[in-house]
Design a protein around this motif. Structure first.
Motif, PDB file in Angstrom:
ATOM      1  N   GLN A 102       0.915  -1.270  -0.119  1.00 29.47           N
ATOM      2  CA  GLN A 102      -0.032   0.000  -0.086  1.00 29.47           C
ATOM      3  C   GLN A 102       0.906   1.379  -0.070  1.00 29.47           C
ATOM      4  N   THR A 103       1.006   2.098  -1.161  1.00 31.88           N
ATOM      5  CA  THR A 103       2.084   3.063  -1.293  1.00 31.88           C
ATOM      6  C   THR A 103       1.238   4.207  -1.169  1.00 31.88           C
ATOM      7  N   VAL A 104       1.990   5.399  -0.854  1.00 37.01           N
ATOM      8  CA  VAL A 104       1.415   6.617  -0.781  1.00 37.01           C
ATOM      9  C   VAL A 104       2.079   7.746  -1.572  1.00 37.01           C
ATOM     10  N   TRP A 105       1.614   8.197  -2.610  1.00 37.52           N
ATOM     11  CA  TRP A 105       2.340   9.159  -3.669  1.00 37.52           C
ATOM     12  C   TRP A 105       2.097  10.516  -3.410  1.00 37.52           C
ATOM     13  N   SER A 106       3.088  11.205  -3.804  1.00 38.75           N
ATOM     14  CA  SER A 106       2.954  12.769  -3.698  1.00 38.75           C
ATOM     15  C   SER A 106       3.974  13.124  -5.044  1.00 38.75           C
ATOM     16  N   LEU A 107       2.955  13.941  -5.968  1.00 37.40           N
ATOM     17  CA  LEU A 107       3.570  14.493  -6.992  1.00 37.40           C
ATOM     18  C   LEU A 107       3.068  15.939  -7.112  1.00 37.40           C
ATOM     19  N   GLN A 108       4.122  16.683  -7.668  1.00 38.69           N
ATOM     20  CA  GLN A 108       3.955  18.036  -7.847  1.00 38.69           C
ATOM     21  C   GLN A 108       4.419  18.392  -9.356  1.00 38.69           C
ATOM     22  N   MET A 109       3.495  19.154  -9.968  1.00 41.14           N
ATOM     23  CA  MET A 109       3.754  19.168 -11.539  1.00 41.14           C
ATOM     24  C   MET A 109       3.289  20.480 -12.080  1.00 41.14           C
ATOM     25  N   ASN A 110       3.641  21.157 -13.094  1.00 47.02           N
ATOM     26  CA  ASN A 110       3.314  22.120 -13.809  1.00 47.02           C
ATOM     27  C   ASN A 110       3.300  21.734 -15.496  1.00 47.02           C
ATOM     28  N   THR A 111       1.939  22.240 -16.052  1.00 47.29           N
ATOM     29  CA  THR A 111       1.930  21.856 -17.328  1.00 47.29           C
ATOM     30  C   THR A 111       2.449  22.885 -18.413  1.00 47.29           C
ATOM     31  N   GLN A 112       2.756  24.007 -17.668  1.00 54.57           N
ATOM     32  CA  GLN A 112       3.558  25.099 -18.435  1.00 54.57           C
ATOM     33  C   GLN A 112       4.603  25.700 -17.397  1.00 54.57           C
ATOM     34  N   ASP A 113       5.683  26.697 -18.175  1.00 55.07           N
ATOM     35  CA  ASP A 113       6.395  27.105 -17.215  1.00 55.07           C
ATOM     36  C   ASP A 113       5.720  28.267 -16.165  1.00 55.07           C
ATOM     37  N   ASN A 114       4.656  28.856 -16.449  1.00 56.33           N
ATOM     38  CA  ASN A 114       4.272  29.968 -15.853  1.00 56.33           C
ATOM     39  C   ASN A 114       2.768  29.455 -15.343  1.00 56.33           C
ATOM     40  N   GLY A 115       2.437  28.380 -15.342  1.00 50.32           N
ATOM     41  CA  GLY A 115       1.180  27.720 -15.174  1.00 50.32           C
ATOM     42  C   GLY A 115       1.173  27.276 -13.694  1.00 50.32           C
ATOM     43  N   ARG A 120      -0.530  16.921  -6.082  1.00 51.90           N
ATOM     44  CA  ARG A 120      -1.376  15.398  -6.010  1.00 51.90           C
ATOM     45  C   ARG A 120      -1.071  14.795  -5.049  1.00 51.90           C
ATOM     46  N   HIS A 121      -1.871  14.252  -3.974  1.00 52.49           N
ATOM     47  CA  HIS A 121      -1.580  13.148  -3.094  1.00 52.49           C
ATOM     48  C   HIS A 121      -2.597  11.902  -3.255  1.00 52.49           C
ATOM     49  N   GLY A 122      -2.143  10.887  -3.174  1.00 50.07           N
ATOM     50  CA  GLY A 122      -3.242   9.830  -2.943  1.00 50.07           C
ATOM     51  C   GLY A 122      -2.299   8.448  -2.986  1.00 50.07           C
ATOM     52  N   GLU A 123      -3.285   7.562  -2.650  1.00 52.22           N
ATOM     53  CA  GLU A 123      -2.676   5.923  -2.535  1.00 52.22           C
ATOM     54  C   GLU A 123      -2.770   5.162  -3.592  1.00 52.22           C
ATOM     55  N   ALA A 124      -2.082   4.044  -3.742  1.00 50.67           N
ATOM     56  CA  ALA A 124      -2.167   3.090  -4.823  1.00 50.67           C
ATOM     57  C   ALA A 124      -1.752   1.982  -4.218  1.00 50.67           C
ATOM     58  N   LEU A 125      -2.323   0.899  -4.624  1.00 51.85           N
ATOM     59  CA  LEU A 125      -2.134  -0.633  -4.153  1.00 51.85           C
ATOM     60  C   LEU A 125      -1.106  -1.265  -5.262  1.00 51.85           C
ATOM     61  N   ILE A 126      -0.071  -1.683  -4.873  1.00 56.52           N
ATOM     62  CA  ILE A 126       0.905  -2.362  -6.092  1.00 56.52           C
ATOM     63  C   ILE A 126       1.185  -3.873  -5.552  1.00 56.52           C
ATOM     64  N   GLN A 127       0.982  -4.529  -6.654  1.00 63.90           N
ATOM     65  CA  GLN A 127       1.670  -5.898  -6.430  1.00 63.90           C
ATOM     66  C   GLN A 127       2.850  -5.809  -7.215  1.00 63.90           C
ATOM     67  N   ILE A 128       3.852  -6.546  -6.515  1.00 64.76           N
ATOM     68  CA  ILE A 128       5.063  -6.807  -7.229  1.00 64.76           C
ATOM     69  C   ILE A 128       5.607  -8.381  -6.995  1.00 64.76           C
ATOM     70  N   ARG A 129       6.676  -8.462  -8.051  1.00 65.57           N
ATOM     71  CA  ARG A 129       6.880  -9.971  -8.071  1.00 65.57           C
ATOM     72  C   ARG A 129       8.528 -10.078  -8.803  1.00 65.57           C
ATOM     73  N   GLU A 130       9.278 -11.008  -8.569  1.00 64.42           N
ATOM     74  CA  GLU A 130      10.635 -10.685  -8.848  1.00 64.42           C
ATOM     75  C   GLU A 130      10.653 -11.525 -10.343  1.00 64.42           C
ATOM     76  N   ILE A 131      11.238 -10.695 -11.310  1.00 68.40           N
ATOM     77  CA  ILE A 131      11.114 -11.356 -12.644  1.00 68.40           C
ATOM     78  C   ILE A 131      12.647 -11.229 -13.323  1.00 68.40           C
ATOM     79  N   GLY A 132      13.130 -12.101 -13.569  1.00 70.98           N
ATOM     80  CA  GLY A 132      14.666 -12.043 -14.035  1.00 70.98           C
ATOM     81  C   GLY A 132      15.695 -11.596 -13.104  1.00 70.98           C
ATOM     82  N   GLY A 133      15.372 -11.513 -12.029  1.00 75.30           N
ATOM     83  CA  GLY A 133      16.214 -11.118 -10.801  1.00 75.30           C
ATOM     84  C   GLY A 133      15.912  -9.571 -10.285  1.00 75.30           C
ATOM     85  N   THR A 134      14.816  -8.877 -10.788  1.00 73.82           N
ATOM     86  CA  THR A 134      14.490  -7.485 -10.687  1.00 73.82           C
ATOM     87  C   THR A 134      13.063  -7.617 -10.303  1.00 73.82           C
ATOM     88  N   TRP A 135      12.656  -6.850  -9.324  1.00 72.56           N
ATOM     89  CA  TRP A 135      11.262  -6.778  -8.845  1.00 72.56           C
ATOM     90  C   TRP A 135      10.693  -5.963  -9.962  1.00 72.56           C
TER      91      TRP A 135
END
Length: 269
Positions: A102-115, A120-135
């Motif tokens: 269960q992850t919590v994300w924080s993102l800040q973004m601009n669509t243009q230089d002076n915009g 944005r804050h929110g949660e996302a449920l992530i499922q992970i698996r080891e594939i080829g030695g990498t998660w």
């Protein structure tokens, strides 16, 4: 590395050479042939956040399994974010149960230089698996946590300013949710104000705080009101106003406004 000097004497930082056995060489070769095991899932998420911050779409997508559901939409989102002039990203693990995070994300973004800044804050449920030695992330919900900014939110506020400037009271009132608290007072004030004065209105969005599909906007609201009464002076208003918008029946509606007096009718002596 420590080596032996020409004299064969051992000095600081030096040690005698030692004969390396064939068995030791074989052990080293066997160890080097073993697969390199993946970093921890937490490190993978940190690397993902870094890739998003630096606009490296290919590196960000490498953390996901291409066979996962909604990968095509996720790819479009990440590639769009990579083209933004400014973006920041942080991912925290709130809870972990085996391969489920269960992850919590924080993102800040601009669509243009002076915009306006989208925070944005929110949660996302992530499922992970080891594939080829990498998660790898094999499932993520919702993928909309990485959606680019929705321009229609700011456009809705711009429409409100345009309707007020055109003295279109009905159009301005329609942007508000008729079921919101204080709607009756807001609608009455807009009707009175558009009847009393010619309006010039500008609303600049400073920050858009988004969480779970709800947008809370900090705006700089300016109005110039020229009363239609004889010899009445023009009135200027400028305030920092808080607006909340939610999508209701497919359209963005304002369902919270503070302070309400930004739309109060002109006081006539």
């Amino acid at each position: 590395m420590r080596t032996t000097g020409r004299s064969g004497k051992v000095g600081p930082g030096f040690s005698p050479r030692r004969r390396v056995s064939a068995r030791r060489v074989l052990a080293v070769l066997l160890f080097s042939a073993l697969p390199v095991y993946a970093d921890t899932p937490a490190q993978q998420l940190e690397d993902l956040a870094t890739a998003i911050r630096t606009g490296d779409a290919a590196a960000a997508l490498s953390h996901f399994d291409p066979a996962m559901k909604d990968f095509a939409a996720l790819k479009r989102n990440i590639e769009t974010l990579a083209r933004l002039p400014q973006i920041d990203c942080a991912i925290e693990v709130k809870n972990a149960q085996g391969a489920s995070l269960q992850t919590v994300w924080s993102l800040q973004m601009n669509t243009q230089d002076n915009g306006p800044l989208l925070d944005r804050h929110g949660e996302a449920l992530i499922q992970i698996r080891e594939i080829g030695g990498t998660w790898k992330i094999v499932s993520m919900a919702p993928v909309s946590i990485l959606a680019p900014p929705d321009p229609t939110v700011v456009e809705r506020v711009a429409t409100l300013a345009s309707d007020l400037s055109a003295n279109d009271g009905g159009g301005a009132a329609a942007i508000f949710d008729s079921e919101m608290k204080g709607y009756g007072e807001i609608a009455a004030n807009i009707d009175a104000l558009t009847a009393q004065a010619d309006i010039l209105c500008a609303i600049d969005v400073i920050v858009d705080h988004e969480a779970n599909g709800v947008h809370k906007l900090d705006v700089d609201w300016y109005m110039e009101l020229k009363s239609r009464a004889a010899d009445a002076p023009a009135e200027r208003r400028r305030e920092r106003v808080q607006l909340q918008l939610e999508k209701i029946r497919g359209r963005w509606k304002i369902n919270a406004l503070a302070p309400l007096n930004i739309l109060a009718p002109i006081r006539i002596p």
